[in-house]
Design an enzyme around this catalytic site. Sequence first.
Site, PDB file in Angstrom:
ATOM      1  N   ARG A 269       0.842  -1.196   0.000  1.00 29.55           N
ATOM      2  CA  ARG A 269       0.000   0.000   0.000  1.00 29.55           C
ATOM      3  C   ARG A 269       0.878   1.247   0.000  1.00 29.55           C
ATOM      4  NH1 ARG A 269      -4.931  -1.733   4.201  1.00 29.55           N
ATOM      5  NH2 ARG A 269      -5.273  -3.793   3.255  1.00 29.55           N
ATOM      6  N   ARG A 284       2.185   1.215  10.420  1.00 24.17           N
ATOM      7  CA  ARG A 284       1.714   1.576   9.080  1.00 24.17           C
ATOM      8  C   ARG A 284       2.887   1.475   8.107  1.00 24.17           C
ATOM      9  NH1 ARG A 284      -3.013   4.038   7.721  1.00 24.17           N
ATOM     10  NH2 ARG A 284      -3.358   4.576   9.911  1.00 24.17           N
ATOM     11  N   GLU A 356      -6.362  -0.729  15.446  1.00 23.15           N
ATOM     12  CA  GLU A 356      -6.959  -1.698  14.527  1.00 23.15           C
ATOM     13  C   GLU A 356      -5.980  -2.822  14.181  1.00 23.15           C
ATOM     14  OE1 GLU A 356      -8.219  -2.117   9.858  1.00 23.15           O
ATOM     15  OE2 GLU A 356      -8.118  -0.097  10.710  1.00 23.15           O
ATOM     16  N   SER A 359     -10.203  -5.963  10.185  1.00 23.43           N
ATOM     17  CA  SER A 359     -11.434  -5.326   9.717  1.00 23.43           C
ATOM     18  C   SER A 359     -12.231  -6.384   8.971  1.00 23.43           C
ATOM     19  CB  SER A 359     -11.099  -4.153   8.788  1.00 23.43           C
ATOM     20  OG  SER A 359     -12.254  -3.401   8.493  1.00 23.43           O
ATOM     21  N   ARG A 397       1.064  -6.297  12.802  1.00 22.63           N
ATOM     22  CA  ARG A 397       0.444  -5.658  13.971  1.00 22.63           C
ATOM     23  C   ARG A 397       0.256  -6.665  15.110  1.00 22.63           C
ATOM     24  NH1 ARG A 397      -3.630  -0.712  12.285  1.00 22.63           N
ATOM     25  NH2 ARG A 397      -2.201   0.268  10.801  1.00 22.63           N
TER      26      ARG A 397
END
Length: 433
Positions: A269, A284, A356, A359, A397
């Site tokens: 990403r 991130r 987070e 999801s 994460r």
Amino acid sequence: MLDINLLRRDLPAVVAGLEKRKSPQPFLDVALYRHLEAERKSLQTETETLQARRNALSKQVGQRKAKGEDGAELIAEVGAIAQAMASGAARLDALQGELGTLLMGLPNLPDASVPVGADEHGNLEVRRWGQPRQFEAAARDHVELGAPLGMDFDTGALLSGSRFSFLRGPMARLHRALAQFMLDVQTAEHGYTECYTPYIVNREILEGTGQLPKFRDDMFWVLRGGDESQPEQYLISTSEISLTNTVRGQILAAETLPIKLTAHSPCFRSEAGSAGRDTRGMIRQHQFDKVEMVQVVAPEASPATLETMVGHAEAILQKLELPYRVVLLCSGDMGFGAVKTYDLEVWLPAQATYREISSCSDCGAFQARRMQARYRNAQGKTEFVHTLNGSGLAVGRTLVAVLENHQQADGSIAIPAPLRPYLGGMAVLVPAR
């Protein structure tokens, strides 16, 4: 993609649903849509009238020929009508293309159970699991804990620039162990079929799951030797893309549903819209690993399936003894293709907050309509399947959460019992002295 017939039947309801997403700019140019739709209807009516006239004239031509009479003027009119119809058909194709482009830019409509809100402040906490540990001294963050165990951001930056990491030794082994553990739980306990997918996909694959055209700047693009004449391709931002598209263009038998797929893959990403956010550590990254879950189900099954998939993600956190909370996202914080989304947020002691880690989304028929993925229902009619996806979990994460939640005073890391078989029975990761 939304159903064009929904806009035609009840445009105000669609506009109201889109407004719940609280975008600063309207998603739908209503005036443009009405103009295009009015022209389309007018052209179709005109085409039907011309077709009827041509059929009548052709019949008259036949009758005159049968009587030996001249039908030249009728034949000329038939030819003129054919030209007019060809011109109308070309314009109709162009209109359908413009309407299709307009539809591709519209997000899914939020489910009625989704709270209305503009951003994360409108999200609704559903439940919590586990109690955050109380530390005698201030909890160290994963960067400090990970460095002596092989977490190396300097080498990652040297090789690829910012927001890349390099893991060696114990950190690389723990990262691999987490991915294997997650896959084993999702396959052996939850019934998913493990897959290995391409990491590079074609443009139409990303259109199918909704990443394109809207989020092109968030993707990494691929050129073969700099040859721009080659097909447009991208690195995947999640294996949801490749897993979900395995049913594109198909009519599935009802008895094959649900289809449950999982895969471990890197995700790429560009994070174009997140400049300055979470620049420290692994929270991130431009490249990270994730174990993804995808289900393809009959429409009536999707609401319950979403709840089940949330439970599948929760199971990993519970087995690893990581405190977390489940949050129902509000209308303005949901992803482009979702009708309803739950986030799982894990407790990070060094930040003293939940972040987070998974999801899980129900996309309804939104992706299926873009992919033309259907099934034959009990009445023998074809209808679009529903697709769902969820992280089970983000590996990096989870690594961060394990380091911070299971840290010991001496800088070692206690390994949760379910992970130990993947680490040769090791119970503690100890920094090199």
